[in-house]
Write an enzyme that holds these catalytic residues in place. Structure first.
Site, PDB file in Angstrom:
ATOM      1  CG  ASP A   1      44.034  34.508 -14.911  1.00 57.44           C
ATOM      2  OD1 ASP A   1      43.472  33.605 -14.279  1.00 57.44           O
ATOM      3  OD2 ASP A   1      43.541  35.640 -15.088  1.00 57.44           O
TER       4      ASP A   1
ATOM      5  CD  GLU B   1      41.667  30.512 -16.101  1.00 58.21           C
ATOM      6  OE1 GLU B   1      40.849  30.244 -15.216  1.00 58.21           O
ATOM      7  OE2 GLU B   1      42.168  31.653 -16.239  1.00 58.21           O
TER       8      GLU B   1
END
Length: 533
Positions: free
Chosen positions: A204, A256
């Site tokens: 993330d 990401e």
């Protein structure tokens, strides 16, 4: 042809937001037992791997991205034993598991942060985070001008007068990655999940981990940026790559990475760093042939020098669902442009989403499918404000519609809520629209023209066609509003985004189309897969 252990180069990966997938115990929240019960559905859909958004112990201040303990499962989702069973049973069905890692921050309920609050200013415990004195005569002002991605200042003051940094919600304090204990802990977390059978991790906010230790004010055009895409970050992922490659078969690292500069983006994909990264340029691109062709061409050109496969993403748990977005005047996506009351033509959006599905599944590399996209679910835009939990909504006093509209629990069967999401009488954590009776998985499975049937057929062909998945593509001559390309050997894809029907290239067979052809021509907002001559 890539090696079997490089499955991630051409995989179809299905994103599961556990809370909204399937509820086995009837408490209104999806759980791991619910996912296990739906493994036959996922196997029939034809996906190669499941990516789980965080399933860890968490106060759920940001949908689980505020992790309190990486070695514990959230009680609403189940237990560690349940997670291990799920990984094993999915593997037995031919499906790998990818878990989510959130290196930028933890929950304010994490043991480390609680220790930091208790220890006070100047303590070693606070060195794991970014605690600073405030500015102003009495330290009443934040240490710098950084803003939270969720709105407002990126700093919160604690009772002893110091401030701590949180680039997201105030319940998500940022970690100090210059601290060796922070780095060591995350390496151990990787091994913890790899040891339990996880085939990879999704990282993330992968480009935000490292901060300038001086914490300077953010100035427009600052280079280097004080907290985004700093050069030091690559050493972190080089170490992680060594951890991933210490396993047999090697585990995959998927980032990401939201960056506007394609060359900076590609640096994360060098052979000793991440294996793949999400392609947000494609996700945010409007339904426009010129822009899509440019995005696809640029994506492939950027990935080629570093030998990494591209990824193709239409939606995820943070963005407006595809059928809604494609039914609007502005078919792109931008967080800053989200607004209440945007007019939407769902029939048009669904037609375009069907074509986009075939486009994304035909491109070279791996593809991500967010749960519910295979059902053609729209964004739920009339949720009562009282049920919305997303901090993006609350930190902007409701100006931002938030992301809960794409997180409404899935409709599996039946004519009324909870539509098989949980046992009869279950009250899902977010209410489902009653009209979803027409788009349940059960209803669509029996409909040869449904979105689910389209995805099942496309994913089956994608597995059987040697031309698809990882590899090369070649653009064919076409009109300016048509995308036409080949995948060797002998596969063609044509997408018509123009107002008039388009001619097809010479071919032997129509393998699949997103809408019926008209007198052998491709209608507007339609895609087709061809066996070429």
């Amino acid at each position: 042809m890539h090696q079997p252990h490089e499955w991630w180069r051409g995989a179809a990966i299905y994103q599961i937001y556990v809370r909204s997938f399937a509820d086995a115990d009837g408490d209104g929240t999806g759980d791991l037992a619910g996912v296990r019960s739906r493994l036959p559905y996922l196997a029939e859909l034809g996906v190669d791997a499941l990516w789980f958004t965080p399933w860890y112990a968490s106060p759920m201040a940001d949908g689980g991205y505020d992790v309190a303990d990486y070695r514990s499962i959230h009680p609403s989702f189940g237990s560690m034993g349940e997670a291990e069973k799920l990984i094993d049973e999915a593997r037995a069905s031919g499906i790998r598991t990818i878990v989510d890692i959130v290196p930028n921050h933890v929950s304010d309920r994490h043991r480390w942060f609680e220790e930091a609050l208790a220890a006070g200013p100047g303590s070693p415990e606070r060195d794991r985070f970014w605690f600073r004195e405030g500015r102003g005569e009495r330290g009443e002002l934040p240490p710098n001008n950084w803003m939270s991605q969720f709105g407002g200042s990126a700093w919160t003051r604690v009772p002893d007068g110091q401030w701590y940094l949180h680039r997201f919600a105030s319940a998500q304090p940022d970690l100090n990655w210059q601290h060796p204990e922070v780095r060591r802990e995350h390496e151990e977390v990787l091994r913890f999940w790899f040891d339990r059978g996880a085939a990879g991790v999704r990282i993330d906010s992968a480009a935000e981990v490292i901060k300038d230790a001086a914490l300077p004010d953010l100035v427009d055009g600052a280079d280097p940026h004080p907290y985004l895409d700093r050069d030091e970050i690559h050493e972190v992922y080089r170490v992680w790559r060594k951890v991933a490659e210490s396993y047999t078969p090697p585990r995959a690292l998927i980032g990401e990475v939201w960056l506007p500069d394609p060359e900076r983006f590609a640096r994360y994909l060098r052979p000793d760093e991440l294996h793949t990264a999400f392609n947000f340029g494609f996700l945010t691109c409007p339904w426009d042939a010129v822009r899509l062709r440019e995005t696809i061409t640029t994506t492939l050109a950027v990935h080629s020098p570093v030998g990494a496969p591209a990824t193709w993403v239409l939606a995820n748990h943070d963005v407006t669902r595809t059928v809604t977005r494609y039914g609007r005047a502005d078919t792109g996506f931008d967080f800053a442009a989200k607004a209440h009351g945007t007019p939407t033509d769902l029939e048009l959006g669904t037609r375009r989403a069907r074509a986009a599905a075939l486009l994304s599944l035909a491109l070279p590399g791996s593809v991500y499918l967010y749960q519910g996209e295979e059902l053609g679910l729209p964004e739920v835009e009339d949720l009562p404000h009282s049920v919305i939990e997303d901090p993006m909504f609350h930190r902007t006093q409701g100006a931002d519609p938030g992301r809960d509209g794409c997180r409404v629990p899935l409709p599996w069967s039946g004519d009324a809520p909870p539509f098989g999401f949980g046992p009869e009488g279950t009250q899902p954590w977010l209410p489902q629209p009653r009209h979803w009776s027409a788009v349940t998985a059960q209803q669509q499975a029996a409909d040869r023209d449904s979105m689910l049937t389209l995805y099942r057929t496309a994913l089956r062909l994608r597995r059987s066609e040697t031309a698809l998945g990882d590899g090369r593509m070649t653009w064919l001559p076409s009109g300016p509003q048509v995308l036409s390309f080949t995948r060797d050997p002998g596969f063609g894809c044509v997408v018509n985004l123009g107002p008039e029907p388009a001619q097809l290239p010479p071919h032997q067979q129509v393998l699949l189309s997103s809408a019926p052809l008209t007198d052998g021509q491709l209608p507007t907002d339609t895609a087709v897969w061809l066996r070429l001559s």
